[in-house]
Enzyme design. Structure first.
Site, short mmCIF file in Angstrom:
data_model
loop_
_atom_site.label_atom_id
_atom_site.label_comp_id
_atom_site.label_asym_id
_atom_site.label_seq_id
_atom_site.Cartn_x
_atom_site.Cartn_y
_atom_site.Cartn_z
N HIS A 1 43.94 -52.80 17.75
CA HIS A 1 45.14 -52.60 16.93
C HIS A 1 45.28 -51.13 16.59
CE1 HIS A 1 42.00 -53.02 13.90
NE2 HIS A 1 42.83 -52.67 12.93
N ASP B 1 40.22 -56.34 13.85
CA ASP B 1 40.20 -56.72 12.43
C ASP B 1 41.05 -57.98 12.24
OD1 ASP B 1 38.96 -54.31 12.32
OD2 ASP B 1 40.36 -53.37 10.92
N HIS C 1 46.14 -59.87 10.97
CA HIS C 1 45.70 -58.62 10.32
C HIS C 1 46.85 -57.82 9.71
CE1 HIS C 1 42.96 -55.48 9.33
NE2 HIS C 1 43.42 -54.61 10.20
N ASP D 1 41.62 -46.06 12.05
CA ASP D 1 40.15 -46.11 12.24
C ASP D 1 39.77 -46.74 13.58
OD1 ASP D 1 41.12 -48.54 10.98
OD2 ASP D 1 39.06 -49.14 10.57
N HIS D 2 40.76 -47.14 14.37
CA HIS D 2 40.48 -47.71 15.69
C HIS D 2 41.05 -46.87 16.84
CE1 HIS D 2 38.97 -51.66 14.09
NE2 HIS D 2 39.56 -51.13 13.03
N HIS E 1 32.20 -53.72 11.55
CA HIS E 1 33.28 -53.31 10.64
C HIS E 1 32.83 -53.55 9.20
CE1 HIS E 1 37.51 -52.84 9.22
NE2 HIS E 1 37.65 -52.14 10.32
ZN LIG Z 1 42.69 -52.67 10.71
ZN LIG Z 2 39.55 -51.30 10.84
#
Ligand SMILES: [Zn+2]
Ligand SMILES: [Zn+2]
Length: 307
Positions: free
Chosen positions: A63, A211, A140, A67-68, A269
Site C-alpha cells: 500500500h 497493513d 486498512h 512507511d512502505h 510491523h
Molecule cells: Zn499503512
Molecule cells: Zn505501515
C-alpha cells in the site's frame, strides 16, 4: 527460499526497527530477490546484508503509506549506479505509477534498466512455470494488498534405472518422460510417465500481508501457507485501538494463522511503543492461539522448507 526482514517497525523508523521491507530470497530457485515494500532507508538496510540490489527482479508494494514506499525511488536509482541492468517490475495499488514517475522525473533520475510498473487489482498478478502470485485487498483505510506467493509443484525425479531396465535408452525420451509426457516407443510400447517418476515435490506457499485490520481476505490469502507474515502493530487487549487505526493485534494475527491452517506465523510491523523486553510477550500472546509463532526483527531470516 528464505524470508529476510529488512525493516519490521510500524509507521516511523525507530532505533531498533526500520520501517517495512521484506525480501523473499529465491536465489536457488531463480537467482532473484523479490522485495515486498520498501520503506525509507531500505537501501541502507541492504548495505548490511549479502543482498545484491541488481538481483532484485520484482517489487511488490502492499500500500502507498509512506512507511512502505519512501525508500523505493532511492533504491531503484542506486540499483542503476550499482550496475543493475536487468528489468525490474514493480506491482502495487493505483497511484504507484504516478509516485514513481514523478519522483524519478523531478529528480532527473535515468535508470539504465527497464522499469515496468503494474497497477494491480485482485486476482493472479503474476504467473510463470515456477510461481504464481495472487493479490487480494485487505482492510486498512487506504487500498492495501496481501500477496500469496505459490511455488508450483515440481515433478518427481526421473527413475532412470527403472527406465533402462524397461529397455529405454537415455536420450530425448528421458526428458519427455521427466516433463510428464506419455511416450510411444518405436516397438509400439506406451510409456506412462507416472510409472517412471518419483513423488512430486509439493511447492511452498508464503503469504505476505500489508497493513490491515482483522479481515476475511487475510484467511483466504493465508490458506495452508507454509509461512504467514502478518502485521501485529498492537498487543492483545488493544483491539479498539487497532481497529481505530486500521491495524491488527497479536491475537488477531494468530487467529488468521490458525483459521487458515498455516504452518508458521511471523509477526511484523511492530510499534515502537514496545521495547525489546516486550517483544517476547507479543510473541507469547500470539502463541496462546497459534503455537508456531515468532516475532520479526530487522535482519532476521526464516528459511521456508518443504513440508
Ligand atoms: Zn499503512
Ligand atoms: Zn505501515
Amino acid at each position: 527460499m528464505d524470508i529476510f526482514f529488512l525493516g519490521t517497525g510500524a509507521g516511523m523508523p525507530a532505533k531498533l526497527r526500520n520501517v517495512t521491507s521484506i525480501a523473499l530470497k529465491l536465489l536457488e530457485e531463480r537467482g532473484a530477490i523479490w522485495l515486498f515494500d520498501a520503506g525509507e532507508a531500505t537501501q541502507h538496510q541492504i548495505l548490511h546484508t549479502s543482498i545484491k540490489p541488481r538481483r532484485i527482479e520484482k517489487i511488490f508494494i502492499t500500500h502507498l503509506h509512506g512507511d512502505h514506499i519512501y525508500g523505493l525511488p532511492g533504491l531503484l536509482s542506486s540499483r542503476s549506479f550499482q550496475g543493475g541492468d536487468t528489468e525490474v517490475t514493480v506491482y502495487g495499488p493505483k497511484g504507484i505509477k504516478e509516485f514513481l514517475q514523478v519522483s524519478l522525473s523531478i529528480s532527473q533520475t535515468y535508470l539504465k534498466y527497464p522499469l515496468t510498473i503494474v497497477e494491480i487489482g485482485e486476482g493472479v498478478i503474476f504467473e510463470d512455470e515456477q510461481f504464481l502470485v495472487v493479490a487480494k485487498t485487505l482492510d486498512h483505510g487506504i487500498t492495501s494488498f496481501g500477496y500469496r506467493v505459490v511455488e508450483k509443484d515440481r515433478p518427481g525425479t526421473l527413475l532412470a534405472d527403472k527406465l533402462m531396465e524397461a529397455g529405454v535408452q537415455p536420450g530425448p525420451i528421458f526428458r519427455k518422460i521427466k516433463n510428464g509426457e506419455t511416450v510411444t516407443l518405436e516397438d509400439g510400447r506406451v510409456i506412462e510417465p507416472g510409472e517412471f517418476l518419483g513423488p512430486a515435490q509439493k511447492g511452498r506457499i508464503v503469504t505476505i500481508l500489508g497493513d490491515t485490520r482483522f479481515c476475511e481476505n487475510a484467511v483466504l490469502l493465508a490458506k495452508d501457507a507454509d509461512l504467514l507474515i502478518h502485521e501485529a502493530t498492537f498487543s492483545k487487549g488493544e483491539e479498539k485501538l487497532a481497529s481505530d487505526y486500521f491495524h491488527s493485534t497479536t491475537h488477531q494475527a494468530a487467529e488468521i494463522a490458525i483459521t487458515a491452517g498455516c504452518k508458521q506465523l511471523c509477526l511484523t510491523h511492530i510499534s515502537s511503543r514496545y521495547d525489546r523486553a516486550a517483544w517476547l510477550e507479543l510473541a507469547a500472546e500470539a502463541q496462546e492461539i497459534f503455537e508456531n509463532t515468532e516475532i520479526a526483527e530487522d535482519f532476521k531470516e526464516i528459511t521456508i522448507t518443504y513440508r
